[in-house]
Design an enzyme around this catalytic site. Sequence first.
Site, PDB file in Angstrom:
ATOM      1  CE  LYS A  32      27.953 -15.613  -6.327  1.00 27.06           C
ATOM      2  NZ  LYS A  32      28.449 -16.954  -6.031  1.00 27.06           N
ATOM      3  CG  ASP A  59      26.671 -18.443  -3.299  1.00 26.31           C
ATOM      4  OD1 ASP A  59      25.936 -19.419  -2.800  1.00 26.31           O
ATOM      5  OD2 ASP A  59      26.958 -18.675  -4.513  1.00 26.31           O
ATOM      6  CE  LYS A  61      25.064 -22.414  -4.389  1.00 23.84           C
ATOM      7  NZ  LYS A  61      26.271 -21.655  -4.666  1.00 23.84           N
ATOM      8  CG  ASP A  64      25.434 -30.591   8.617  1.00 24.57           C
ATOM      9  OD1 ASP A  64      24.919 -31.572   9.360  1.00 24.57           O
ATOM     10  OD2 ASP A  64      26.635 -30.522   8.553  1.00 24.57           O
ATOM     11  CB  THR A 119      21.558 -24.209 -13.026  1.00 24.87           C
ATOM     12  OG1 THR A 119      22.871 -23.825 -12.721  1.00 24.87           O
ATOM     13  CG2 THR A 119      20.601 -23.445 -12.838  1.00 24.87           C
ATOM     14  NE  ARG A 211      32.426 -16.993 -15.594  1.00 23.22           N
ATOM     15  CZ  ARG A 211      32.114 -18.052 -16.103  1.00 23.22           C
ATOM     16  NH1 ARG A 211      32.666 -18.811 -16.564  1.00 23.22           N
ATOM     17  NH2 ARG A 211      30.701 -18.668 -15.819  1.00 23.22           N
TER      18      ARG A 211
HETATM   19  O1  C5P Z   1      30.719 -15.439 -14.013  1.00 28.58           O
HETATM   20  P1  C5P Z   1      29.247 -15.810 -13.934  1.00 28.58           P
HETATM   21  O2  C5P Z   1      28.470 -14.500 -14.166  1.00 28.58           O
HETATM   22  O3  C5P Z   1      28.897 -17.085 -14.816  1.00 28.58           O
HETATM   23  O4  C5P Z   1      29.023 -15.930 -12.368  1.00 28.58           O
HETATM   24  C1  C5P Z   1      27.813 -16.303 -11.920  1.00 28.58           C
HETATM   25  C2  C5P Z   1      28.024 -16.502 -10.441  1.00 28.58           C
HETATM   26  O5  C5P Z   1      26.715 -17.405  -9.966  1.00 28.58           O
HETATM   27  C3  C5P Z   1      28.859 -17.713 -10.019  1.00 28.58           C
HETATM   28  O6  C5P Z   1      29.256 -17.306  -8.778  1.00 28.58           O
HETATM   29  C4  C5P Z   1      28.306 -19.063  -9.864  1.00 28.58           C
HETATM   30  O7  C5P Z   1      28.843 -19.967  -9.037  1.00 28.58           O
HETATM   31  C5  C5P Z   1      26.881 -18.595  -9.543  1.00 28.58           C
HETATM   32  N1  C5P Z   1      25.907 -19.272  -9.568  1.00 28.58           N
HETATM   33  C6  C5P Z   1      25.360 -19.912 -11.201  1.00 28.58           C
HETATM   34  N2  C5P Z   1      24.277 -20.521 -11.374  1.00 28.58           N
HETATM   35  C7  C5P Z   1      23.666 -21.112 -10.204  1.00 28.58           C
HETATM   36  C8  C5P Z   1      23.918 -20.725  -8.983  1.00 28.58           C
HETATM   37  C9  C5P Z   1      25.140 -19.895  -8.582  1.00 28.58           C
HETATM   38  O8  C5P Z   1      26.030 -19.304 -11.733  1.00 28.58           O
HETATM   39  N3  C5P Z   1      22.483 -21.766 -10.589  1.00 28.58           N
END
Ligand code: C5P
Length: 232
Positions: A32, A59, A61, A64, A119, A211
Amino acid sequence: MGKDVIVACDFSSKEEVFAFLDKFSEEKPFVKIGMELFYSAGPDIVREIKKRGHKIFLDLKLHDIPNTVMKSMKVLSNLDVDMTNLHAAGTAAMMEAAIKGLTREDGTRPILIAVTQLTSTSEERMRDELLIDAPIDRVVIHYAMNAQKAGLDGVVCSPLEAKKVHEICGNSFVTVTPGVRFADGEVGDQVRVMTPAQAKEIGSDYIVVGRPITQADDPVAAYRRCVAEFVG
Ligand code: C5P
């Protein structure tokens, strides 16, 4: 839809992403690319990662007017990404224009999914700032239904919402779920989390994991553990 683990490459430079991807000698994870990396490294980063044999979820998003989204989606489609997204709040006209822009001359196109409510948006803020009075779970499902009606393939949602989305929109409507953590791992800033195994049980089609893989001592082992738990 094939179940897969998508690795969120939330790095801010090309060098960091390549140092990370170089650790994978056997697998080619689905990657991603978010705004941070795209805005810092530009569209070439997409071409280069694609050339290395990875599938890409871009990603960005989009949100517009329909004409602008249609033209931008055409550019992304030419970049040969495998999945991309937009905000369902842009309305049906914008989502339909996005599909038009994404569809290549041969009729193929990347998977297109919608963000329903972020979220980070609480029910209270939705009501007080956006003047949307309905409960947030109803809004999420309603936006998912709008996306489906406009011809999109699925939504990004929390693993906790994936089951409901499948119940209402059917199992072929794709759910892409972030907020995944190992049972013995750190939660960090994510609030509502699920393990890869739980996400599988609940029916998520793709999990987005950042992460727990990118910051692991052994990212390849963490990726393999994720795949083993989620895909089996
Ligand atoms: O590091 P982690 O596993 O938390 O990363 C989750 C990824 O998913 C990040 O790129 C974050 O921006 C994305 N994301 C999220 N929650 C959302 C939409 C996207 O954590 N509702």
